[in-house]
Design a protein around this motif. Sequence first.
Motif, mmCIF file in Angstrom:
data_model
loop_
_atom_site.group_PDB
_atom_site.id
_atom_site.type_symbol
_atom_site.label_atom_id
_atom_site.label_comp_id
_atom_site.label_asym_id
_atom_site.label_seq_id
_atom_site.Cartn_x
_atom_site.Cartn_y
_atom_site.Cartn_z
ATOM 1 N N PHE A 155 -6.365 -4.197 -3.589
ATOM 2 C CA PHE A 155 -5.193 -3.372 -3.891
ATOM 3 C C PHE A 155 -5.589 -1.977 -4.360
ATOM 4 O O PHE A 155 -5.023 -0.979 -3.941
ATOM 5 C CB PHE A 155 -4.313 -4.050 -4.938
ATOM 6 N N PHE A 156 -6.575 -1.936 -5.238
ATOM 7 C CA PHE A 156 -6.945 -0.652 -5.830
ATOM 8 C C PHE A 156 -7.969 0.121 -4.995
ATOM 9 O O PHE A 156 -8.362 1.221 -5.362
ATOM 10 C CB PHE A 156 -7.513 -0.865 -7.240
ATOM 11 N N GLN A 157 -8.415 -0.473 -3.881
ATOM 12 C CA GLN A 157 -9.459 0.191 -3.109
ATOM 13 C C GLN A 157 -9.041 1.585 -2.662
ATOM 14 O O GLN A 157 -7.946 1.784 -2.160
ATOM 15 C CB GLN A 157 -9.824 -0.662 -1.892
ATOM 16 N N LEU A 216 -2.656 10.575 -5.849
ATOM 17 C CA LEU A 216 -3.057 9.186 -6.060
ATOM 18 C C LEU A 216 -3.544 8.564 -4.745
ATOM 19 O O LEU A 216 -4.604 7.961 -4.682
ATOM 20 C CB LEU A 216 -1.845 8.411 -6.581
ATOM 21 N N ARG A 222 -13.269 8.814 -0.344
ATOM 22 C CA ARG A 222 -13.436 8.981 -1.781
ATOM 23 C C ARG A 222 -14.213 7.837 -2.421
ATOM 24 O O ARG A 222 -14.439 7.838 -3.622
ATOM 25 C CB ARG A 222 -12.059 9.098 -2.458
ATOM 26 N N LYS A 262 -3.540 9.361 -0.314
ATOM 27 C CA LYS A 262 -4.074 10.444 0.507
ATOM 28 C C LYS A 262 -2.939 10.867 1.418
ATOM 29 O O LYS A 262 -2.429 10.071 2.200
ATOM 30 C CB LYS A 262 -5.266 9.928 1.318
ATOM 31 N N TRP A 281 1.711 3.019 -2.221
ATOM 32 C CA TRP A 281 1.194 4.058 -3.124
ATOM 33 C C TRP A 281 0.223 5.004 -2.423
ATOM 34 O O TRP A 281 -0.077 6.079 -2.930
ATOM 35 C CB TRP A 281 0.572 3.432 -4.368
ATOM 36 N N HIS A 282 -0.237 4.625 -1.251
ATOM 37 C CA HIS A 282 -1.142 5.517 -0.511
ATOM 38 C C HIS A 282 -0.464 6.822 -0.107
ATOM 39 O O HIS A 282 -1.136 7.787 0.246
ATOM 40 C CB HIS A 282 -1.673 4.816 0.745
ATOM 41 N N HIS A 331 -9.396 5.496 -0.779
ATOM 42 C CA HIS A 331 -9.570 6.016 0.578
ATOM 43 C C HIS A 331 -11.058 6.096 0.905
ATOM 44 O O HIS A 331 -11.875 6.404 0.040
ATOM 45 C CB HIS A 331 -8.931 7.396 0.684
ATOM 46 N N PHE A 365 -8.550 4.351 -10.291
ATOM 47 C CA PHE A 365 -7.130 4.325 -9.952
ATOM 48 C C PHE A 365 -6.285 4.801 -11.130
ATOM 49 O O PHE A 365 -5.447 5.673 -11.007
ATOM 50 C CB PHE A 365 -6.743 2.900 -9.560
ATOM 51 N N ASN A 391 -8.139 -0.950 5.506
ATOM 52 C CA ASN A 391 -7.692 -1.157 4.130
ATOM 53 C C ASN A 391 -6.805 -0.028 3.617
ATOM 54 O O ASN A 391 -6.277 -0.115 2.528
ATOM 55 C CB ASN A 391 -8.892 -1.299 3.191
ATOM 56 N N TRP A 392 -6.709 1.034 4.385
ATOM 57 C CA TRP A 392 -5.891 2.157 3.924
ATOM 58 C C TRP A 392 -4.598 2.267 4.721
ATOM 59 O O TRP A 392 -3.614 2.851 4.257
ATOM 60 C CB TRP A 392 -6.698 3.463 3.998
ATOM 61 N N ARG A 417 0.821 -1.211 0.000
ATOM 62 C CA ARG A 417 0.000 0.000 0.000
ATOM 63 C C ARG A 417 0.854 1.260 0.000
ATOM 64 O O ARG A 417 0.370 2.342 0.309
ATOM 65 C CB ARG A 417 -0.906 0.010 1.221
#
Lengths: 424, 335
Positions: free
Chosen positions: B70-72, A130, B77, A132, A124-125, B74, B25, B215-216, A122
């Motif tokens: 994976f693509f989920q 892209l 949003r 947050k 890329w978070h 925030h 995404f 998940n974030w 994750r």
Amino acid sequence: MKVFYAFVMDGMKTALRGGPLYYMWMLFLLVLIGITAWSYSHQWTEGMVITGLSDQVSWGFYIANFAFFVGIAAAGVLLTVPAYIFHRKDVKSVVIIGEAMALSAVVVAMGFVAVDIGRLDRAWHVIPGLGKFNWPNSMLAWDIVVLNVYLFLNLFIPMYILFKHYQGKETPVRKYFFWVVIACFWAISIHTVTAWLLSSNVARPFWHTALMAPRFISSAFTAGPALMIIILQAVRRYTDYPVSQSVIKMLAIIMTISLQISLYFVAAELFTDFYFEGAHAASMHYLFLGLDGFDGLKSWIWTAVGLNLVALTLLMVHKTRENRVTLNIACVLGFVGIWIEKGMGLVVTGFIPTPLGEIFEYSPTLMEIGVSVGIYALGAFVFTILTKVAIEVELGRIGKHKNILKGVGNISDTVKQVKTAAAK
Amino acid sequence: MTEQQHPDDKSLDEQTLPDLAKRHFFKKLGMVGATGAAAATGVSSAVEIIKEPNKPSWGGATFSDAMGDFFQDHYSRMSDEEMNEALERIKRKAKQKFGVDINCEDTKPMPDTYFGYALNISKCRGYRECVEGCIRENNQGRDSQVQYIRVLEMDEGDSNLEHSDHYYDPATVPVAGKYYMPVQCQQCDNAPCVKACPVEATWMDKDGIVVIDYNWCIGCRMCMSACPYWARHFNWTEPQIAAQDLNPNTNYLGNRPRMKGVVEKCHFCTQRTRKGRQPACMEACPTGARVFGNLLDPESEIRWILENKTVFRLKEELGTEPKFWYYTDEARART
């Protein structure tokens, strides 16, 4: 563009070619990187349970190394300032090696963060837009920004200069001076932000001190020059690149002063905590004397204090500072001393006792060290390649200019001057 | 457990790929430039999962679920459609991992609600029923022994946390000369953990509850360093729960099954309290020491306590503004 392509290709060719010693060194580093890949695959499938970390001590060896290597990266500035602000030719010729060290140290620091986060998938978070990005609130968000910009600066300034040299051109300093100044300030900022990552935590009295950032800078300017002195000697020994002894002398002086300041800061912290021991002193008490029968870090920190004091003595006596052997001993002792003090000593102690008063000790597991060795190796790997290519370009052995065709090389002016000075 | 899916047997096009999430995404991807590395990680880990369908690790049970995870996006949003997909994935994964049909909802905060908690120290007798009740309700990993509540045994006349016993284990409680102080997430109004999180994976919702989107969360544990109450816990490994112990009534920002590598903590039982029920710890407490309620309701019991009792908050000097108060009876009951 075509020239740039040739520059990249020539660079890659240079990186792939070398003597048996070069291949053995690189192979050794690759083996270490392999150990990391194997260990990390276990961490990935089983979770961070394979480390010695716990809810009580939730950061350890990885973050300790991260903090330390951000310091090494910041120390790259120590060559940049004398070279570009004070126009020391002898320093200017090796500034590229300092920049390579800074860049490699950033890679190591980022590597340690990468293995420390529980969900690398994750990552890329954290990419603004892209993902947050909790900016400007989160100090970690700040750290991500400053480290990446520093990486960028240390990649593109030297690359720009090298690319010009590759073409046989000298670039006037004023053309990139602005960016050099930015990089100098940035070096201080990366380590300051890393210190604030810890000192911003009101929950951890041991870290929650304004002295944290100054301490970080002074210890970085001790360990950084120590490593640089050793590296410059290695470059002088294994390549024909001229390294002036005056640079090493200068770094030794910087290291001496920084170590003095660093130890003074430690003393100031010790006084404040121990003169009248409040609740805030519990962590410090644990570190230096042990707490309620737990003293896992006590021998570590006293070792660090001992190493630093011996290093300081060797550095403060002119004779031993100027002697090659004793200087090297001082560098190794100082480097290891700072690594212990500011790595494990500083990071782990912040967690003991926990905010609820529990004492739970930590020591890294073999797996954790397995994950770590290859990250150091990756730094050395990157550094070796960068330095090798840079030296070939600087000595005019690869390039697209007329002197190459004549087979005489086109040594940049600065290097030429240092070389002749050394010959005298 | 008979209906376990074997994604190898299924062709990819039979599965519904979470198109929407992916489109979203990639749209953003185009905006800020390439992140090949991140995308590649997703693919390779998905492959790993397909290889070991019986060992559901951190991703999804199937290729499409792994991609969906994976693509989920925030929480803030996600569209309703994306949230529904996410909830369905959670249910499928629970079925695959535990063999249990669970329900998972995304219950929003109720209007005009701001939750607070008060705890009567003189009534607490150290039974740790709240700890047990919390674990049963909130699906904490049983092997990893994550506990949201820690009951501290303290010496009478001493409130220094460093002198507290976290692992008291006498034959019977309470022990003479001791008192007991349960500590859990204090639901700070000025939460250091929320400020520290680099990716806004944790935030304070409208009803005052500090929640986490599991998940974030990237698992950096910055929040754990920031918390002065040691309320946050990390999943050092995949949490294991026996099928019969799994609480099937779950909430997205609450007690749904977690994965390894993320942080979790007390969320005032969103799955219960956002539907007007008591939190599990209050229900489990046999002495009535715990009072939970809406701070905005002047008729609530918690408001009465705040107005009529002498209360204190833990480490108030740090400025965290906890919404968790401790109080005592005027004359402490002696045993």
